[in-house]
Structures are given as C-alpha cells and as structure tokens.
Design an enzyme around this catalytic site. Structure first.
Site, PDB file in Angstrom:
ATOM      1  N   ALA A  92       0.748  -1.390   0.229  1.00 15.93           N
ATOM      2  CA  ALA A  92       0.000  -0.032  -0.143  1.00 15.93           C
ATOM      3  C   ALA A  92       0.703   1.390  -0.080  1.00 15.93           C
ATOM      4  CB  ALA A  92      -1.232  -0.039   1.010  1.00 15.93           C
ATOM      5  N   LEU A  94       3.001   2.000   2.293  1.00 16.93           N
ATOM      6  CA  LEU A  94       3.248   2.422   3.721  1.00 16.93           C
ATOM      7  C   LEU A  94       4.427   1.683   4.690  1.00 16.93           C
ATOM      8  CD1 LEU A  94      -0.674   2.293   5.107  1.00 16.93           C
ATOM      9  CD2 LEU A  94       0.776   4.386   4.119  1.00 16.93           C
ATOM     10  N   ASP A 141      12.358   5.071   3.863  1.00 15.42           N
ATOM     11  CA  ASP A 141      11.433   4.122   4.615  1.00 15.42           C
ATOM     12  C   ASP A 141      11.777   3.585   5.839  1.00 15.42           C
ATOM     13  OD1 ASP A 141       9.995   4.790   2.148  1.00 15.42           O
ATOM     14  OD2 ASP A 141      10.301   2.623   1.633  1.00 15.42           O
TER      15      ASP A 141
HETATM   16  C1  GLA Z   1       9.591   3.583  -2.132  1.00 15.17           C
HETATM   17  C2  GLA Z   1      11.173   3.478  -1.714  1.00 15.17           C
HETATM   18  C3  GLA Z   1      11.576   4.761  -1.127  1.00 15.17           C
HETATM   19  C4  GLA Z   1      11.377   5.965  -1.823  1.00 15.17           C
HETATM   20  C5  GLA Z   1       9.889   6.024  -1.997  1.00 15.17           C
HETATM   21  C6  GLA Z   1       9.502   6.977  -3.212  1.00 15.17           C
HETATM   22  O1  GLA Z   1       9.013   3.616  -0.740  1.00 15.17           O
HETATM   23  O2  GLA Z   1      11.353   2.345  -0.918  1.00 15.17           O
HETATM   24  O3  GLA Z   1      13.022   4.674  -0.775  1.00 15.17           O
HETATM   25  O4  GLA Z   1      12.186   6.081  -3.039  1.00 15.17           O
HETATM   26  O5  GLA Z   1       9.375   4.749  -2.842  1.00 15.17           O
HETATM   27  O6  GLA Z   1       9.673   8.363  -2.604  1.00 15.17           O
END
Ligand code: GLA
Length: 330
Positions: A92, A94, A141
């Site tokens: 999702a 998240l 993340d």
């Molecule tokens: C995913 C990747 C992150 C980032 C986002 C986009 O969540 O794991 O490192 O690049 O996409 O901002």
C-alpha cells in the site's frame, strides 16, 4: 519474551527524491510490525509470520538477507525463534516491508549483542530490502521507521542522513486512504525511474540531482520532478513552521501534479481519490510513497480526519494516522 516493534511510515511530501540525495518528510505511523522472539541455542533464524503462509518465499529471502547483511557487520552466529505480526497494510506504500526489515535486523542484532547505531540499522535494513527484492530503493522508509518521533514528521536530508523532527501543529490531522490498487515495487517502473534520474544527473556531470538547478532540467520531466519536489519539501516545512497549513496543502497538491504529469507514477484511481479528498475539505492531498497504486495522504483540518474516513468507508479503506516513535525492543 522480548518484543521488537518497528512502525510503518507515511510520506507527507518528497517522493522519488531520496535516491537522488534529496529531501523528504515522512512520519512513522501508529501501524507497526511486532516481532515476539527468543534466542536459540543454535544459529538458526526460525522466523514465521501470522500474515503470510509458512515457507513464503519473500519472507525467506528477507530472513536470508538479514543473516547475510548482519554477518557482514560483525554479528556473531546467534539464532532466534521469531514470530512476526503486522498491522500495516501490505503493498500500500506504507512501508510494510521496511518495517519488517528494521524489526528483523534489530531483533537479530539485539540477540547477538551487536551494537548497531540507529543510522547503521536503517542502512542495514535498506541493504536487506535491496538484496531480498532486487529493488534499488532509497533510504527514506527505513530511516522513518528507525527515527520516528511522536507528534513529529521527520525532515530527512538523504545526502547527509541528518534527521530533523518537525512538529505537527494541532490545527491538522493526517488521513491515509488506500486507492484499492495493490502493487509491488518489483513489478513497477521504480527501477526504471531511478535509472532515468541517474542518467539525468550523469548528463549534468553530477553524482545526483540534489545539486541540479531547475533551469538545468526544464526539458527533462523526470529530473524536473526531483528538483522541484526538493524545493516543495523545504517550502512545506517553512509553511508548517509559520502555521500556514493552506500553503502546506497547496504544496502537497503541486507534488501530486508533478508525480502525475512529470514523473508519471500516479494512476487514475489515485487521481480520483486525491480529487475526492480535496472535495471532502483536505488542505492538500497526494499519492504517497512510490505510487503506481497504493495510498494517498491528506492534510485535514483538526477534527475532520475521522469523519471523512467514515464518509469514505463504503468505497475505500481510510484511517487517521498519528506520528509515533521509531523502532525499539521492549
Ligand atoms: C519507495 C522506496 C523509497 C522511496 C519511495 C518514493 O517507498 O522504498 O526509498 O524512493 O518509494 O519516494
């Protein structure tokens, strides 16, 4: 038995900037992975999850990558029995997988008495993701899951890895809504977009697009998104600091338009959802995370997140999130 917890995250603004050493503004949310564990007499990592069937290949790859990455960082061979439980929606946007990686790495490091400072934990978890999935993800993340601060978003400088907690004012609430489109990064154009950005930086003679100027990238929509998005993140932080939530919301809307038109990672379902959130009174709304489906995030006036979630409930999974502290062993 010890419990390791690691939260998911939602990104308020600054997507597809982290792997170009840029800026982003995620917060750790009150949806999390919990691992209940105990050390073993041998060096086996016996990891099961209540959310996936025994022998799930993706989980097996994560566990193998965790063992490998922590060994390289000097972990002694200590095994654990571990059971994973998650309240983060999967696929999702998240960071359900980043939360598992952070929680697993922290669990195994703790069992082996390996002192992994928070930044190293986040980088180890990122490396686990890359090896287990082959996706060249950035570090946002895992940083958010490790460094979360209750009631704050986190301004991440993905070049220095400096984290600046940014207080979330009482005048707003954060609403997350799933578009209904599930996606995996492996199956998406994530790696392709990243490669396009790397190529744009190389053409400019730069290591990343962090130092590119808007004037340098006006004719390259992918690079233009990254450069303009970095400016929006900093503008958003200024707006929040000044209590100008309307301006902050407008920047989220601009971010969505840029991800849709320039970076081309939105979908019709996400665009429809974002429009609906604005119609329901959001100051701003945008897709969050990588895109290609997954969730939208909305900045709502205080007191409005739950009523709007209720209104949307017939059609969408919608919920208010609160900023929480980062990963730890309890
Ligand atoms: C995913 C990747 C992150 C980032 C986002 C986009 O969540 O794991 O490192 O690049 O996409 O901002």
């Amino acid at each position: 038995m010890p419990v390791t917890r690691a939260p998911g995250r939602v990104n308020l603004i600054g997507d597809h900037t982290d792997y170009q050493e840029g800026w982003c503004l995620p917060l750790a949310i009150d949806r999390e992975v919990r691992i209940t564990w105990s050390p073993r007499g041998d060096d086996r990592l016996a990891v099961a999850s209540v959310d996936v069937p025994d022998g799930d290949p993706q989980l097996a790859r994560l566990v193998a990558a965790t063992r490998e990455v922590l060994r390289e960082r000097g972990r002694a061979d200590v095994g654990v029995d571990a059971r994973i439980r998650s309240t983060i929606l999967i696929g999702a946007g998240l960071s359900s997988s980043a939360a598992v990686e952070v929680a697993l790495a922290l669990t195994v490091a703790t069992a082996a008495q390996l002192d992994l400072p928070p930044r190293d934990l986040a980088l180890a978890a990122q490396e686990i993701e890359r090896r287990a999935t082959g996706v060249p993800c950035g570090v946002m993340d895992q940083m958010a899951s490790v460094f979360g601060v209750a009631e704050h978003a986190l301004l991440l400088d993905c070049r220095s890895l400096a984290v600046t907690p940014v207080p979330l004012p009482d005048s707003i609430e954060i609403l997350v809504v799933h578009s209904g489109q599930v996606r995996t990064l492996q199956a998406s154009a994530y790696a392709e977009r990243r490669a396009a950005c790397d190529a744009a930086a190389a053409r400019l003679g730069l290591v990343s697009l962090r130092d590119a100027k808007l004037a340098d990238v006006l004719h390259d929509p992918f690079a233009r998104h990254v450069v303009s998005e970095n400016a929006r993140v900093l503008g958003f932080v200024d707006a929040l600091g000044a209590g100008d939530v309307r301006r902050a919301g407008a920047l989220m809307n601009e971010s969505h338009a840029s991800l849709r038109d320039d970076f081309r990672v939105s979908t019709r379902a996400l665009d429809t959802l974002v429009a609906r959130l604005l119609h329901e009174g959001a100051y701003g709304a945008r897709l969050t995370g990588a895109g290609f489906g997954g969730c939208a995030v909305a900045l709502m006036p205080a007191g409005r997140a739950v009523p709007v979630a209720d209104v949307l409930a017939g059609r969408y999974r919608a919920f208010r999130v609160r900023a929480t502290d980062g990963a730890r062993v309890e």
